[in-house]
Design an enzyme around this catalytic site. Sequence first.
Site, short mmCIF file in Angstrom:
data_model
loop_
_atom_site.label_atom_id
_atom_site.label_comp_id
_atom_site.label_asym_id
_atom_site.label_seq_id
_atom_site.Cartn_x
_atom_site.Cartn_y
_atom_site.Cartn_z
N TRP A 129 85.11 48.98 94.72
CA TRP A 129 84.19 49.70 93.59
C TRP A 129 83.54 50.17 93.57
CZ3 TRP A 129 79.57 45.68 91.98
CH2 TRP A 129 79.69 45.76 90.68
N ASP A 210 83.14 40.08 97.92
CA ASP A 210 82.26 39.90 97.10
C ASP A 210 84.56 38.83 96.00
OD1 ASP A 210 82.32 40.73 94.57
OD2 ASP A 210 82.31 42.63 94.56
N LYS A 245 83.10 37.91 84.38
CA LYS A 245 83.85 38.17 83.89
C LYS A 245 84.96 35.88 83.37
CE LYS A 245 83.48 41.61 85.88
NZ LYS A 245 84.04 43.00 85.17
C1 PLP Z 1 84.40 43.43 92.37
C2 PLP Z 1 83.29 44.09 91.79
N1 PLP Z 1 82.34 43.04 92.28
C3 PLP Z 1 81.24 42.51 91.41
C4 PLP Z 1 81.59 42.88 90.74
C5 PLP Z 1 79.63 43.03 89.75
O1 PLP Z 1 79.64 42.16 88.14
P1 PLP Z 1 78.71 41.83 87.47
O2 PLP Z 1 77.97 42.01 88.29
O3 PLP Z 1 78.92 42.01 85.80
O4 PLP Z 1 78.77 40.01 87.46
C6 PLP Z 1 82.10 43.65 89.65
C7 PLP Z 1 81.73 44.35 88.46
O5 PLP Z 1 83.06 45.34 87.63
C8 PLP Z 1 83.55 44.37 90.93
O6 PLP Z 1 83.63 44.97 90.56
#
Ligand code: PLP
Length: 396
Positions: A129, A210, A245
């Site tokens: 990511w 993560d 999510k």
């Molecule tokens: C791999 C991964 N880690 C962390 C996140 C963080 O998500 P959020 O900050 O929206 O909770 C995302 C969001 O797309 C992700 O794909």
Amino acid sequence: MFSELKPLPTDPILGLMAAYKQDTNPNKIDLGVGVYKDEQGNTPVLRAVKKAEAFRLENETTKSYIGLAGNLDFCQKMETLLLGEHSTLLANRVRTAQAPGGTGALRVAAEFIKRCNTNATVWVTTPTWANHISLFEAAGLTVKEYPYYDYENKGLLFDEMINALKQVPKGDVVLLHACCHNPSGMDLNQAQWKVVAELAKEQGFTPLIDIAYQGFGTSLEEDAQGLRTVADTVDEMIICSSCSKNFGLYRERIGACSIIAKDSATADVSNSVLLSVVRSIYSMPPAHGADIVNTILSSTELTQMWYDELDEMRGRINGLRTLIKESLAAKGVEQDFSFIDRQHGMFSFLGINKEQIDRLRTEYAIYMVGSSRVNVAGVSKDNIDYFADAVASVIK
Ligand SMILES: Cc1ncc(COP(=O)(O)O)c(C=O)c1O
């Protein structure tokens, strides 16, 4: 001072979203954005969340600060969700701070790592990511990559990954995606998790897991199995979780950063550093998202409702993976797309080239990022035929 600034390019995904919005083609399909969509293309508020919000509206008694670690009941419930029955076994070694989303949790983790070892390198999967790299670098950490996705065979470069991790020294951090790897959808199997966990113990590097998609892959339990194997094996690790999510709480910014230390005394010291990091970044986390999650997980009825809604989302994603594979084969596409059905979560690389991606956008109004990563939840039973025809025509 401001006039010294140079403009920065827009994030490619945000640029893509803007272009999609302006496209007037009635058949347009957005496969770029990273949120779950239902059959109608909406990202609805979950029923369990609506109920919990109604409860909160009635019962909230103060808007005073909630403390550096956030809502402690939420933190404890997140530990149970992540670690299952291991959470009681590990209880005296785990400390959790609520954070503003998974991204906030990662940023807190980054600052925490910096306090542990200013010279730490964070090792991330190739690819990962994109925000992982920028947020660790923004905290002043060095980021290096290790092999992960096999673009050619649409699988894992597991041997290469292990060989690279054998070079990672004690004091460095290895970031692993617990499930539903973003962007590739390619996850480690349980035997591979075991190998990585043993290696972390042997080498002495610290795993940072993560987990942003728990429940979107196979099940709430199985998606956390790898993480639990690591927790059973190593002395210390960091877990960054997100409720964006699986609870559909994207804009409420709710997640958590959990530290597992080798013993209770080290966990207490780690916790004091973790909370000092929180204090220096945003002082106190927001209350709403944590309260919703805590209300849901405190009620048998709402928990069941949430399980059902999560099953629905996961069922739709996995159904679409099979549908995409079968529809492309039915259109006579010779290229093998069966990997889509073997991968997990919302994302996969279609594995098509730049020219084909551009043609899909200009000729068919089908939008995906330049790497060919697609969000399979952007497909529906209504547009699958159009999508499969379009892909078939650009790759023939
Ligand atoms: C791999 C991964 N880690 C962390 C996140 C963080 O998500 P959020 O900050 O929206 O909770 C995302 C969001 O797309 C992700 O794909």
